[in-house]
Design a protein around this motif. Structure first.
Motif, PDB file in Angstrom:
ATOM      1  N   LEU A 170       6.017   2.222  -0.238  1.00 26.95           N
ATOM      2  CA  LEU A 170       6.529   1.203  -0.999  1.00 26.95           C
ATOM      3  C   LEU A 170       5.902  -0.416  -0.028  1.00 26.95           C
ATOM      4  CD1 LEU A 170       9.604   1.964  -2.279  1.00 26.95           C
ATOM      5  CD2 LEU A 170       7.669   1.740  -3.639  1.00 26.95           C
ATOM      6  N   ARG A 171       6.180   0.010   0.930  1.00 27.51           N
ATOM      7  CA  ARG A 171       6.016  -1.286   1.956  1.00 27.51           C
ATOM      8  C   ARG A 171       4.434  -1.487   1.933  1.00 27.51           C
ATOM      9  NH1 ARG A 171      10.438   0.143   5.314  1.00 27.51           N
ATOM     10  NH2 ARG A 171       8.826   1.565   6.563  1.00 27.51           N
ATOM     11  N   THR A 172       3.625  -0.492   2.308  1.00 27.21           N
ATOM     12  CA  THR A 172       1.959  -0.484   2.151  1.00 27.21           C
ATOM     13  C   THR A 172       1.727  -1.229   0.884  1.00 27.21           C
ATOM     14  OG1 THR A 172       2.170   1.251   3.782  1.00 27.21           O
ATOM     15  CG2 THR A 172       0.234   0.963   2.612  1.00 27.21           C
ATOM     16  N   ILE A 173       2.214  -0.682  -0.279  1.00 26.71           N
ATOM     17  CA  ILE A 173       1.871  -1.361  -1.621  1.00 26.71           C
ATOM     18  C   ILE A 173       2.062  -2.736  -1.406  1.00 26.71           C
ATOM     19  CG2 ILE A 173       2.233  -1.011  -3.907  1.00 26.71           C
ATOM     20  CD1 ILE A 173       2.637   1.918  -3.632  1.00 26.71           C
ATOM     21  N   GLU A 174       3.201  -3.185  -1.202  1.00 29.32           N
ATOM     22  CA  GLU A 174       3.679  -4.588  -1.390  1.00 29.32           C
ATOM     23  C   GLU A 174       2.691  -5.405  -0.414  1.00 29.32           C
ATOM     24  OE1 GLU A 174       7.587  -7.083  -0.621  1.00 29.32           O
ATOM     25  OE2 GLU A 174       7.528  -5.660   0.164  1.00 29.32           O
ATOM     26  N   VAL A 175       2.345  -4.808   0.664  1.00 29.92           N
ATOM     27  CA  VAL A 175       1.610  -5.665   1.681  1.00 29.92           C
ATOM     28  C   VAL A 175      -0.049  -5.745   1.217  1.00 29.92           C
ATOM     29  CG1 VAL A 175       0.859  -6.043   3.860  1.00 29.92           C
ATOM     30  CG2 VAL A 175       3.116  -5.615   3.735  1.00 29.92           C
ATOM     31  N   GLU A 176      -0.402  -4.477   1.088  1.00 35.39           N
ATOM     32  CA  GLU A 176      -1.974  -4.041   1.147  1.00 35.39           C
ATOM     33  C   GLU A 176      -2.146  -4.534  -0.429  1.00 35.39           C
ATOM     34  OE1 GLU A 176      -3.712  -4.207   3.436  1.00 35.39           O
ATOM     35  OE2 GLU A 176      -2.244  -3.337   5.107  1.00 35.39           O
ATOM     36  N   GLN A 177      -1.532  -4.376  -1.346  1.00 31.17           N
ATOM     37  CA  GLN A 177      -1.933  -4.347  -2.973  1.00 31.17           C
ATOM     38  C   GLN A 177      -3.002  -3.500  -3.135  1.00 31.17           C
ATOM     39  OE1 GLN A 177      -0.265  -6.576  -5.266  1.00 31.17           O
ATOM     40  NE2 GLN A 177       1.203  -6.471  -3.778  1.00 31.17           N
ATOM     41  N   PRO A 178      -3.054  -2.400  -2.976  1.00 31.55           N
ATOM     42  CA  PRO A 178      -4.257  -1.432  -3.075  1.00 31.55           C
ATOM     43  C   PRO A 178      -4.728  -1.444  -4.836  1.00 31.55           C
ATOM     44  CG  PRO A 178      -2.245  -0.175  -2.860  1.00 31.55           C
ATOM     45  CD  PRO A 178      -1.970  -1.637  -2.594  1.00 31.55           C
ATOM     46  N   GLY A 179      -5.779  -1.479  -5.234  1.00 36.77           N
ATOM     47  CA  GLY A 179      -6.286  -1.460  -6.446  1.00 36.77           C
ATOM     48  C   GLY A 179      -6.238  -0.286  -7.088  1.00 36.77           C
ATOM     49  N   ASN A 180      -6.379   1.071  -6.485  1.00 38.40           N
ATOM     50  CA  ASN A 180      -6.276   2.146  -6.742  1.00 38.40           C
ATOM     51  C   ASN A 180      -5.914   3.026  -5.916  1.00 38.40           C
ATOM     52  OD1 ASN A 180      -8.754   3.086  -5.119  1.00 38.40           O
ATOM     53  ND2 ASN A 180      -9.828   1.827  -6.495  1.00 38.40           N
ATOM     54  N   THR A 181      -5.564   4.465  -6.218  1.00 34.79           N
ATOM     55  CA  THR A 181      -5.268   5.545  -5.284  1.00 34.79           C
ATOM     56  C   THR A 181      -5.982   5.589  -4.040  1.00 34.79           C
ATOM     57  OG1 THR A 181      -4.382   6.565  -7.161  1.00 34.79           O
ATOM     58  CG2 THR A 181      -4.274   8.006  -5.160  1.00 34.79           C
ATOM     59  N   ALA A 182      -7.300   5.530  -4.212  1.00 32.46           N
ATOM     60  CA  ALA A 182      -8.351   5.779  -3.177  1.00 32.46           C
ATOM     61  C   ALA A 182      -8.103   4.907  -1.846  1.00 32.46           C
ATOM     62  CB  ALA A 182      -9.794   5.973  -3.561  1.00 32.46           C
ATOM     63  N   ILE A 183      -7.807   3.498  -2.482  1.00 38.12           N
ATOM     64  CA  ILE A 183      -7.438   2.639  -1.507  1.00 38.12           C
ATOM     65  C   ILE A 183      -6.305   2.721  -0.869  1.00 38.12           C
ATOM     66  CG2 ILE A 183      -7.271   0.019  -0.977  1.00 38.12           C
ATOM     67  CD1 ILE A 183      -9.164  -0.203  -3.179  1.00 38.12           C
ATOM     68  N   LEU A 184      -5.362   3.277  -1.330  1.00 35.39           N
ATOM     69  CA  LEU A 184      -4.055   3.398  -0.866  1.00 35.39           C
ATOM     70  C   LEU A 184      -4.014   4.464   0.277  1.00 35.39           C
ATOM     71  CD1 LEU A 184      -0.660   3.070  -0.553  1.00 35.39           C
ATOM     72  CD2 LEU A 184      -0.739   4.560  -2.716  1.00 35.39           C
ATOM     73  N   LEU A 185      -4.750   5.514  -0.083  1.00 37.26           N
ATOM     74  CA  LEU A 185      -4.888   6.732   0.827  1.00 37.26           C
ATOM     75  C   LEU A 185      -5.577   6.339   1.829  1.00 37.26           C
ATOM     76  CD1 LEU A 185      -5.540   9.676  -1.765  1.00 37.26           C
ATOM     77  CD2 LEU A 185      -3.425   9.114  -0.755  1.00 37.26           C
ATOM     78  N   GLU A 186      -6.511   5.509   1.707  1.00 37.55           N
ATOM     79  CA  GLU A 186      -7.410   5.105   2.960  1.00 37.55           C
ATOM     80  C   GLU A 186      -6.456   4.545   3.662  1.00 37.55           C
ATOM     81  OE1 GLU A 186     -10.419   5.957   4.941  1.00 37.55           O
ATOM     82  OE2 GLU A 186     -10.342   6.429   2.713  1.00 37.55           O
ATOM     83  N   PHE A 187      -5.601   3.802   3.650  1.00 41.19           N
ATOM     84  CA  PHE A 187      -4.646   3.039   4.583  1.00 41.19           C
ATOM     85  C   PHE A 187      -3.928   4.166   5.585  1.00 41.19           C
ATOM     86  CE2 PHE A 187      -5.047  -0.366   1.596  1.00 41.19           C
ATOM     87  CZ  PHE A 187      -5.468  -1.449   2.488  1.00 41.19           C
ATOM     88  N   TYR A 188      -3.753   5.497   5.032  1.00 39.34           N
ATOM     89  CA  TYR A 188      -3.129   6.221   5.806  1.00 39.34           C
ATOM     90  C   TYR A 188      -3.914   7.275   6.665  1.00 39.34           C
ATOM     91  CZ  TYR A 188       1.225   5.231   3.795  1.00 39.34           C
ATOM     92  OH  TYR A 188       2.643   4.621   3.440  1.00 39.34           O
ATOM     93  N   ARG A 189      -5.126   6.653   6.805  1.00 47.04           N
ATOM     94  CA  ARG A 189      -5.975   7.490   7.250  1.00 47.04           C
ATOM     95  C   ARG A 189      -5.848   7.341   8.949  1.00 47.04           C
ATOM     96  NH1 ARG A 189     -10.746  10.332   6.251  1.00 47.04           N
ATOM     97  NH2 ARG A 189     -11.152   9.164   4.133  1.00 47.04           N
ATOM     98  N   GLY A 190      -5.601   8.347   9.752  1.00 42.71           N
ATOM     99  CA  GLY A 190      -5.328   8.191  11.215  1.00 42.71           C
ATOM    100  C   GLY A 190      -3.893   7.698  11.529  1.00 42.71           C
ATOM    101  N   ARG A 191      -3.167   7.414  10.281  1.00 39.44           N
ATOM    102  CA  ARG A 191      -1.790   6.986  10.626  1.00 39.44           C
ATOM    103  C   ARG A 191      -0.834   8.143  10.575  1.00 39.44           C
ATOM    104  NH1 ARG A 191      -0.445   2.490   6.423  1.00 39.44           N
ATOM    105  NH2 ARG A 191       1.502   2.497   7.638  1.00 39.44           N
ATOM    106  N   GLN A 192       0.544   7.858  10.780  1.00 39.30           N
ATOM    107  CA  GLN A 192       1.564   8.571  10.633  1.00 39.30           C
ATOM    108  C   GLN A 192       1.504   8.841   9.240  1.00 39.30           C
ATOM    109  OE1 GLN A 192       5.468   6.857  11.301  1.00 39.30           O
ATOM    110  NE2 GLN A 192       6.542   9.087  11.614  1.00 39.30           N
ATOM    111  N   TRP A 193       2.116  10.353   8.907  1.00 47.21           N
ATOM    112  CA  TRP A 193       2.137  11.006   7.425  1.00 47.21           C
ATOM    113  C   TRP A 193       0.917  11.175   6.724  1.00 47.21           C
ATOM    114  CZ3 TRP A 193       6.222   6.388   7.546  1.00 47.21           C
ATOM    115  CH2 TRP A 193       7.567   6.760   8.154  1.00 47.21           C
ATOM    116  N   GLU A 194      -0.228  10.747   7.369  1.00 45.69           N
ATOM    117  CA  GLU A 194      -1.452  11.137   6.626  1.00 45.69           C
ATOM    118  C   GLU A 194      -1.523  12.656   6.144  1.00 45.69           C
ATOM    119  OE1 GLU A 194      -6.370  11.394   7.261  1.00 45.69           O
ATOM    120  OE2 GLU A 194      -4.896  11.047   8.996  1.00 45.69           O
ATOM    121  N   LYS A 195      -1.396  13.463   6.865  1.00 46.07           N
ATOM    122  CA  LYS A 195      -1.293  14.673   6.030  1.00 46.07           C
ATOM    123  C   LYS A 195      -0.440  14.950   4.803  1.00 46.07           C
ATOM    124  CE  LYS A 195      -0.426  19.628   7.320  1.00 46.07           C
ATOM    125  NZ  LYS A 195       0.239  20.697   8.308  1.00 46.07           N
TER     126      LYS A 195
END
Length: 579
Positions: free
Chosen positions: A485-510
């Motif tokens: 929810l925090r990531t969506i609020e801060v990054e305002q991803p336009g679609n699922t692909a952009i949201l998932l990309e923020f988790y690449r290499g981060r905690q909870w990526e898997k």
């Protein structure tokens, strides 16, 4: 690379690209309802189960579980790493990849990768010209003596570094030659060609770029082989010889054979065994294996049968465990004493060598045979030693069926003593492999909430309207939900692909990537009301979260008492429950 790729650029890139256009340029797609479908390019199938969503900018295969965004597709389809995939995707939409300016490693300061690649290509061409020159009889005679045809020599771009100390200095830029590792200097400061009077083996990466060289003497002088040093474009611990040539013949080989020398690769290819590569004078590493597993699910490690070969085989097995995901196989092949792949294929022929490759020991058999060799496992002490030695290796394995089966084998050998707790620890998190295979994976209310939220980030607004009191909720996975929810609020991803990309290499990526595919519906399934489904699932999460908190506070109240603040929270929870 002169700097990292800014995260904002990746976000903008995924906005610009249409995943349907991208995938359609590689795999022809057909419109089916709101999505596009095709036969999956990642496994063999007769009917299409590969679906691409323009709305979510994701692809997903309901047969093999492959899925992701445009970057993932290029990584998997073209066997690229993340940076290479971003560069190719940027090229697809016609924009340049910017780099963030930051402190670089000392080795990379001042390096111009593009210029070095260009120089290495020109030097490789120069060496090839020298091999074809009429005066280069010694190198040609050596190749003929080893049975190497002109066709194979051309395929591997073999060349010759002429005698003399300055064959390159007079033809190419001295500074770039130094940066490319083609010049060396002595204690007196004299600069000279690193390679002289040697048969030259260009080392090419999977994109055909020359990244370094290996050189072999043509007499009895030592060292017999030398390689390029580490440079801005070459790291021998992460590259193998012959990979480009292998992939040019077959982009998806059934197996890859890893041998020890350049001439082993070439001799095998001469006889038609064209799926061999060689490490570059270093032990087989996890980086080597991860690279090879991009192209094939089976890697066979080939070593001499002497003590040195057996030690090298064990080191390679040790390095392999972190790479042993489900669906991958490593096998170990030890050669007869006094033989190498070159001599063996001449003596036994292609069929004989192929039979030995087929009969190579699976890593699991080799591993347990090595640990139990010469041991009598008829005492508690012996079994305890086995457990102590095996445990660190098995703990490195990714979660999956293969890891579970390795524990089963260890249980059989050790009698199970002391193993139960270790096995239970490996199953605390959901097994992503089971999700990929479409097997049972409980769709809890929280998983439905997170899955729907990942697939449609605008649903975060629904939670904002519901205004849940997070302080009154306790449930496993709450941190992950709040982070999304925090990531969506801060990054305002336009679609699922952009949201998932923020988790690449981060905690909870898997976890995020697995959950994003949980409630994906194939074409033909009746669509559900996403908002109603989301609100209903979250209502169940709220109910469970409050009840869990009540249970926790009641338990604490009876055992040790509550603080005034905790009493107030308990009363509030009970009041809400009865309302």
């Amino acid at each position: 690379m002169s700097g990292s790729i800014p995260r904002e650029f990746i976000k903008d890139l995924l906005v610009r690209v249409d995943i349907v256009d991208l995938i359609d340029s590689h795999v022809p797609l057909k419109k089916s309802g709101s999505n596009f479908v095709a036969r999956c390019p990642f496994h063999n199938e007769k009917t299409p189960s590969f679906s691409v969503s323009r709305k979510k900018q994701l692809y997903h295969c309901f047969g093999c579980g492959a899925g992701g965004d445009a970057i993932n597709f290029l990584m998997d389809y073209n066997h690229l790493d993340f940076v290479e995939a971003v560069e190719d995707l940027a090229s697809f939409v016609g924009i340049e990849v910017p780099r963030e300016t930051r402190a670089y490693t000392a080795e990379a300061v001042g390096k111009n990768a593009s210029a070095i690649y260009d120089l290495l290509a020109r030097v490789a061409a120069f060496y090839q010209e020298q091999l074809r020159a009429s005066g280069c009889k010694i190198a040609v005679a050596y190749l003929k003596g080893r049975g190497v045809s002109g066709e194979i020599a051309k395929h591997y771009a073999l060349g010759y570094a002429p005698e003399g100390w300055d064959a390159l200095v007079g033809r190419f830029d001295r500074k770039l030659l130094m940066e490319a590792g083609l010049l060396a200097s002595n204690d007196a400061g004299r600069v000279y060609d690193r390679f002289r009077g040697r048969l030259m083996f260009p080392i090419r990466d999977k994109r055909k770029r020359v990244i370094g060289f290996g050189g072999r003497v043509l007499d009895d002088s030592l060292p017999k082989y030398i390689n390029s040093p580490e440079t801005a474009v070459f790291s021998k611990g992460r590259e193998v010889y012959g990979l480009y040539e292998l992939l040019e013949k077959n982009s998806r080989p059934r197996r890859i054979l890893v041998v020890e020398g350049y001439m082993d690769v070439i001799a095998l290819a001469q006889f038609g065994i064209d799926y061999a590569v060689a490490t570059l004078g270093t032990a087989t590493s996890r980086s080597h294996l991860d690279l090879l597993f991009r192209f094939s699910s089976e890697v066979v490690l080939c070593f001499d049968g002497d003590n040195a070969g057996r030690q090298a085989a064990w080191r390679a097995v040790e390095a392999a465990f972190p790479s042993l995901r489900d669906g991958r196989q490593v096998k170990v092949m030890l050669l007869p004493q006094g033989q190498d792949p070159d001599s063996l294929v001449r003596e036994e022929g292609v069929d004989g060598v192929a039979a030995r490759i087929d009969a190579a020991l699976p890593l699991s058999d080799y591993f347990f045979a090595h640990l139990t060799e010469g041991r009598m496992l008829n005492s508690v002490e012996a079994k305890a030693r086995l457990l102590k030695e095996a445990k660190p290796y098995l703990e490195q394995m990714p979660e999956g069926f293969f890891k579970d089966l390795m524990f089963v084998r260890l249980r059989e050998l050790s009698g199970g003593s002391g193993l139960d707790e270790l096995q239970n620890q490996s199953k605390l998190t959901p097994n992503a492999a089971k999700v990929k295979r479409g097997e049972s994976f409980k769709l809890t209310p929280l998983r439905v909430v997170i899955a729907l939220l990942l697939q449609n980030p605008r649903l975060a607004e629904v939670l904002g309207d519901l205004q849940p009191d997070w302080d009154l909720l306790r449930f496993s996975g709450k941190e992950l939900l709040l982070d999304i929810l925090r990531t969506i609020e801060v990054e305002q991803p336009g679609n699922t692909a952009i949201l998932l990309e923020f988790y690449r290499g981060r905690q909870w990526e898997k976890e995020v990537r697995v959950l994003a595919n949980l409630v994906v519906k194939p074409e033909g399934v009746v669509q559900f009301d996403e908002n109603a489904e989301f609100e209903g699932a979250f209502a169940r999460v709220e109910k469970q979260g409050r009840e869990h908190y009540i249970d926790y506070l009641w338990d604490k109240k009876t055992k040790e008492g509550l603080t005034a603040g905790e009493n107030e929270v308990l009363l509030k929870l009970l009041s809400n429950k009865s309302a």
